[in-house]
Design an enzyme around this catalytic site. Structure first.
Site, PDB file in Angstrom:
ATOM      1  N   ASP A  31       4.047  47.551  45.043  1.00  0.00           N
ATOM      2  CA  ASP A  31       4.020  46.407  44.112  1.00  0.00           C
ATOM      3  C   ASP A  31       3.209  45.196  44.592  1.00  0.00           C
ATOM      4  O   ASP A  31       3.644  44.040  44.416  1.00  0.00           O
ATOM      5  CB  ASP A  31       5.456  45.958  43.792  1.00  0.00           C
ATOM      6  CG  ASP A  31       6.300  47.063  43.169  1.00  0.00           C
ATOM      7  OD1 ASP A  31       5.761  48.150  42.937  1.00  0.00           O
ATOM      8  OD2 ASP A  31       7.498  46.828  42.927  1.00  0.00           O
ATOM      9  N   GLU A  79       5.452  47.755  39.652  1.00  0.00           N
ATOM     10  CA  GLU A  79       6.660  47.594  38.840  1.00  0.00           C
ATOM     11  C   GLU A  79       6.259  47.043  37.486  1.00  0.00           C
ATOM     12  O   GLU A  79       5.513  46.052  37.409  1.00  0.00           O
ATOM     13  CB  GLU A  79       7.656  46.633  39.515  1.00  0.00           C
ATOM     14  CG  GLU A  79       8.932  46.455  38.677  1.00  0.00           C
ATOM     15  CD  GLU A  79       9.957  45.522  39.316  1.00  0.00           C
ATOM     16  OE1 GLU A  79       9.812  45.163  40.496  1.00  0.00           O
ATOM     17  OE2 GLU A  79      10.919  45.155  38.607  1.00  0.00           O
ATOM     18  N   LYS A 136       6.302  52.234  37.945  1.00  0.00           N
ATOM     19  CA  LYS A 136       7.752  52.440  38.058  1.00  0.00           C
ATOM     20  C   LYS A 136       8.485  51.359  37.259  1.00  0.00           C
ATOM     21  O   LYS A 136       8.124  50.184  37.319  1.00  0.00           O
ATOM     22  CB  LYS A 136       8.174  52.422  39.525  1.00  0.00           C
ATOM     23  CG  LYS A 136       7.929  51.116  40.267  1.00  0.00           C
ATOM     24  CD  LYS A 136       8.264  51.288  41.738  1.00  0.00           C
ATOM     25  CE  LYS A 136       8.150  50.039  42.560  1.00  0.00           C
ATOM     26  NZ  LYS A 136       9.044  48.932  42.190  1.00  0.00           N
ATOM     27  N   LYS A 139      13.216  49.088  40.636  1.00  0.00           N
ATOM     28  CA  LYS A 139      12.880  48.538  41.946  1.00  0.00           C
ATOM     29  C   LYS A 139      12.461  49.648  42.901  1.00  0.00           C
ATOM     30  O   LYS A 139      11.530  49.502  43.674  1.00  0.00           O
ATOM     31  CB  LYS A 139      14.075  47.749  42.514  1.00  0.00           C
ATOM     32  CG  LYS A 139      14.577  46.621  41.612  1.00  0.00           C
ATOM     33  CD  LYS A 139      13.479  45.638  41.250  1.00  0.00           C
ATOM     34  CE  LYS A 139      14.008  44.497  40.378  1.00  0.00           C
ATOM     35  NZ  LYS A 139      12.915  43.705  39.794  1.00  0.00           N
ATOM     36  N   VAL A 164       5.795  44.544  48.793  1.00  0.00           N
ATOM     37  CA  VAL A 164       6.752  43.476  48.496  1.00  0.00           C
ATOM     38  C   VAL A 164       7.774  43.950  47.470  1.00  0.00           C
ATOM     39  O   VAL A 164       7.477  44.793  46.639  1.00  0.00           O
ATOM     40  CB  VAL A 164       6.024  42.227  47.981  1.00  0.00           C
ATOM     41  CG1 VAL A 164       5.089  41.682  49.043  1.00  0.00           C
ATOM     42  CG2 VAL A 164       5.249  42.478  46.684  1.00  0.00           C
ATOM     43  N   THR A 165       8.975  43.340  47.522  1.00  0.00           N
ATOM     44  CA  THR A 165       9.461  42.450  48.557  1.00  0.00           C
ATOM     45  C   THR A 165      10.393  43.224  49.496  1.00  0.00           C
ATOM     46  O   THR A 165      11.010  44.206  49.076  1.00  0.00           O
ATOM     47  CB  THR A 165      10.241  41.236  47.959  1.00  0.00           C
ATOM     48  OG1 THR A 165      11.404  41.715  47.249  1.00  0.00           O
ATOM     49  CG2 THR A 165       9.379  40.435  47.021  1.00  0.00           C
ATOM     50  N   CYS A 169      12.226  45.746  46.381  1.00  0.00           N
ATOM     51  CA  CYS A 169      11.588  47.026  46.073  1.00  0.00           C
ATOM     52  C   CYS A 169      11.277  47.859  47.321  1.00  0.00           C
ATOM     53  O   CYS A 169      11.323  49.089  47.272  1.00  0.00           O
ATOM     54  CB  CYS A 169      10.338  46.795  45.240  1.00  0.00           C
ATOM     55  SG  CYS A 169      10.741  46.186  43.586  1.00  0.00           S
ATOM     56  N   GLN A 209      22.014  50.708  63.492  1.00  0.00           N
ATOM     57  CA  GLN A 209      22.858  51.914  63.501  1.00  0.00           C
ATOM     58  C   GLN A 209      22.033  53.179  63.774  1.00  0.00           C
ATOM     59  O   GLN A 209      22.208  54.212  63.116  1.00  0.00           O
ATOM     60  CB  GLN A 209      23.613  52.056  62.191  1.00  0.00           C
ATOM     61  CG  GLN A 209      24.470  50.833  61.832  1.00  0.00           C
ATOM     62  CD  GLN A 209      25.263  51.058  60.566  1.00  0.00           C
ATOM     63  OE1 GLN A 209      26.155  51.878  60.535  1.00  0.00           O
ATOM     64  NE2 GLN A 209      24.894  50.318  59.529  1.00  0.00           N
TER      65      GLN A 209
END
Ligand code: TIU
Length: 235
Positions: A31, A79, A136, A139, A164-165, A169, A209
């Protein structure tokens, strides 16, 4: 791939090095549209300071040049919606109570509508022949698109995610890709947010993680690891 690297390489990254094969890796550029990056676009209408995103353009242009020089798969996303807005959920259209929102006429044409000036990709990163441009409605780049089909057909296992961002997205796409079994490497300087603190935490969330959604690394580390041609990096 017609590049200089053959076979898998180890990319230094957080939380630990990622082994990827450039021939099975796609550069995904999320995007990088005028509506998000330029003054007067949708991002600014949402009340955001678009200057925070500007720093992503130069490093991303370098990565794109290297990917092109090496023949790596490149996929651009945008987007936006059909002109009749039939692919836009009413909830998305209503969100924000905006006086000028999605589908409305703005300074760069109808906001986030395909075919309009604001919806298209900024000049610095404009796609060239052979690069997929994926429209798309959401997002995430996987939702309601043929991205997964294209990647599987192309033998792609690893996504180098930029654009971005960071926390919207990019994050959604990384989460979607991770759930589908793709390894996702986010280039830290090639993603950006209107909110610097969300950007920082967004990157940490990906690599925490043990790499819960994927890996993060500076673009220079990625380019060095894949043996990007010096002339591409310098251009
Ligand atoms: N508003 C915001 O941060 N992002 C979006 O609406 N779309 C993307 O992130 N591309």
């Amino acid at each position: 791939m017609d590049g200089t690297t053959t076979g898998p390489v180890d990319v230094p990254a957080a939380p630990y090095p990622l082994t990827l094969d450039p021939a099975r890796t796609a550069l995904v550029i999320i995007d990088m549209q005028r509506d998000f990056l330029e003054p007067g676009g949708f991002g600014e209408m949402l009340g955001n300071d678009v200057s925070h995103l500007a720093r992503t353009v130069e490093p991303l242009a370098t990565v794109l040049a290297a990917a092109r020089a090496m023949g790596m798969t490149v996929i651009h996303t945008r987007e936006g919606h059909r002109p009749d807005l039939t692919d836009a959920p009413p909830t998305k259209l209503a969100r924000g109570n905006l006086s000028c929102g999605i589908g409305d006429p703005g300074p760069k044409g109808r906001v986030l509508v395909r075919g309009e000036e604001g919806h298209d990709i900024i000049d610095e990163l404009y796609p060239v022949a052979g690069e997929a441009v994926l429209d798309k409605p959401g997002k995430g780049a996987f939702y309601a698109t043929d991205l997964e089909l294209m990647l599987r057909n192309g033998g792609i296992t690893t996504l180098v995610v930029t654009g971005v961002t960071t926390e919207v997205c990019v994050h959604t796409t990384v989460r979607e890709g991770n759930d589908r079994g793709f390894e996702c490497l986010v280039l830290e300087d090639c993603v950006g947010s209107y909110f610097p603190e969300f950007h920082e935490v967004g990157l940490r969330m990906i690599a925490a993680q043990g790499g819960i959604f994927g890996w993060t690394t500076p673009s220079a580390a990625f380019l060095a690891a894949i043996g990007a041609p010096a002339e591409a990096v310098a251009s």
